[in-house]
Motif scaffolding. Sequence first.
Motif, PDB file in Angstrom:
ATOM      1  N   THR A 131     -12.457  48.080 -12.536  1.00 54.57           N
ATOM      2  CA  THR A 131     -11.531  47.051 -13.004  1.00 54.57           C
ATOM      3  C   THR A 131     -10.381  47.681 -13.792  1.00 54.57           C
ATOM      4  O   THR A 131     -10.596  48.587 -14.591  1.00 54.57           O
ATOM      5  CB  THR A 131     -12.257  46.024 -13.890  1.00 54.57           C
ATOM      6  OG1 THR A 131     -13.340  45.456 -13.141  1.00 54.57           O
ATOM      7  CG2 THR A 131     -11.315  44.900 -14.305  1.00 54.57           C
ATOM      8  N   ALA A 154     -15.571  42.505 -18.862  1.00 57.87           N
ATOM      9  CA  ALA A 154     -15.526  43.301 -17.625  1.00 57.87           C
ATOM     10  C   ALA A 154     -16.341  44.583 -17.788  1.00 57.87           C
ATOM     11  O   ALA A 154     -17.026  45.015 -16.850  1.00 57.87           O
ATOM     12  CB  ALA A 154     -14.084  43.635 -17.256  1.00 57.87           C
ATOM     13  N   ARG A 204      -9.947  46.797  -8.912  1.00 59.15           N
ATOM     14  CA  ARG A 204      -9.840  45.349  -9.062  1.00 59.15           C
ATOM     15  C   ARG A 204      -8.860  45.127 -10.207  1.00 59.15           C
ATOM     16  O   ARG A 204      -9.112  45.556 -11.332  1.00 59.15           O
ATOM     17  CB  ARG A 204     -11.218  44.800  -9.421  1.00 59.15           C
ATOM     18  CG  ARG A 204     -11.261  43.342  -9.751  1.00 59.15           C
ATOM     19  CD  ARG A 204     -12.719  42.893  -9.838  1.00 59.15           C
ATOM     20  NE  ARG A 204     -12.796  41.609 -10.497  1.00 59.15           N
ATOM     21  CZ  ARG A 204     -13.165  41.441 -11.763  1.00 59.15           C
ATOM     22  NH1 ARG A 204     -13.528  42.470 -12.511  1.00 59.15           N
ATOM     23  NH2 ARG A 204     -13.178  40.221 -12.272  1.00 59.15           N
TER      24      ARG A 204
END
Lengths: 282, 282
Positions: free
Chosen positions: B15, B66, B43
């Motif tokens: 992420t 996250a 991501r």
Amino acid sequence: MSFANTPGSPGAARTVFFVSDGTGITAETFGHAVLSQFEMRFRQIRLPFIDTIDKAYAAARRINDAAIADNQRPIVFSTLVKHDLSAVIRAAQGMHMDLFQTFVAPLEQELRVKSTHTIGRIHNVVDTEEYKNRIEAINFSLAHDDGQSHKNLADADVILVGVSRSGKTPTSLYLAMQYGIKAANYPLIPDDFERNKLPSALPQFKHKIFGLTITPERLSEIRNERRAGSKYASLENCRYEVNEAEQLMRREGIRWLSSTTKSIEEIATTILQEIKPDRREY
Amino acid sequence: MSFANTPGSPGAARTVFFVSDGTGITAETFGHAVLSQFEMRFRQIRLPFIDTIDKAYAAARRINDAAIADNQRPIVFSTLVKHDLSAVIRAAQGMHMDLFQTFVAPLEQELRVKSTHTIGRIHNVVDTEEYKNRIEAINFSLAHDDGQSHKNLADADVILVGVSRSGKTPTSLYLAMQYGIKAANYPLIPDDFERNKLPSALPQFKHKIFGLTITPERLSEIRNERRAGSKYASLENCRYEVNEAEQLMRREGIRWLSSTTKSIEEIATTILQEIKPDRREY
């Protein structure tokens, strides 16, 4: 920050170089953002496509020449990927902001993956899916500018509505160009206000409609630049159109923002946050 | 680099956050350039307009969430100008690439000037000359797309010519949007080849004309996406048009490049280097 292009005597604008093995757009975008924090004048020189040792030496000479001419060292933003090229530039008389060398090495450690320049691989941007999407989105947005076409509206990621000159066209093109977002746009015109309804092609796509509004004063100013003294540009008419458009959007439950003091980048960012197109997360 | 939007189980896409008090475009442009050096999937989550302490805490929570969900810390590119906001983000569980803090402080020393965030001044982009030029250039380029108008060609910074679908329109819009360059474009069509001359409005502006060409194979591919099986898209016709256009440009002494494997950014950069519009140095 402001930019001057006249070579500087000491005390005049500081010289800034943007050096890159590609277009230099990343170095320049980043450099501008940093320099905009300073209320000074800068003389900017972009040196793109520095992708051989000979070109790196030529770039280093230009930096050294500027240092002598200005009697102070230039600021150098560089995004050179290769160490040997970067080393040549760093040896020149500049204040070096070496963006890649600063961040890529720590990322290699963090990700436990060698970067592609380390392993000597080169990509052709033009062949990527992302690039193709952007070009397709530009074509889509142009074909669907100003309500020109009702075809394929189902493919639109966003449909912008608003009175003429509220900023729909530049915003649509920016969304397409920067993000590959297919953005159609429709003007709200007196016909729509009399019918008291959205243009007939639109209601089924309400979830992806976003409105732009603007103060009547600013709108009248913008329209007068194009058609000075016309009824179209008159403050009275602008007041009428803006008022009707806002009422219509309110009644239809359409989200909107005012473009009066917002840049197309700010408008586009807000729209993406609101509409949340499938392919991105915000 | 490629992007995935499905939340990651461990080992899945890493992420990445782009955090900004403005649009986040600088953080994202820079972050993409750096991440494109890695052959991994990322991501991406953009967190724009983080301009209060509360929003900074909310952003920090998303980063921490996250980190837990991915079981590895996210990469965080941030361009927060204010120290207090930046400190909140830096305290979150991420690998921090704090673009402004890294470069602004050394620049303050070098320039012997405090940055505007330090003295608390805020600019409105929309009121700058540069922004107005960009909007004006977009309007100009749209009005002069595809040879639509001969009016005010004297005001153009650049006039692009080339066969239909050689990349003129996206390049013109990009030059306008990114650089405030007024870019007109004219198609070279069979009529011009038969007359053996440039479109009649153009010869007097030869110093600012730039040509785009493309391989017939690629051109045929692009045209077939639009009008499959047409004579217009046939390889034979594309060979004819490209050959005639190149001969015409050679005879008229017009500089050109091939757009076949070049992105609009690369084409635009090359054009600026060649045409050297007055207001910039390259």
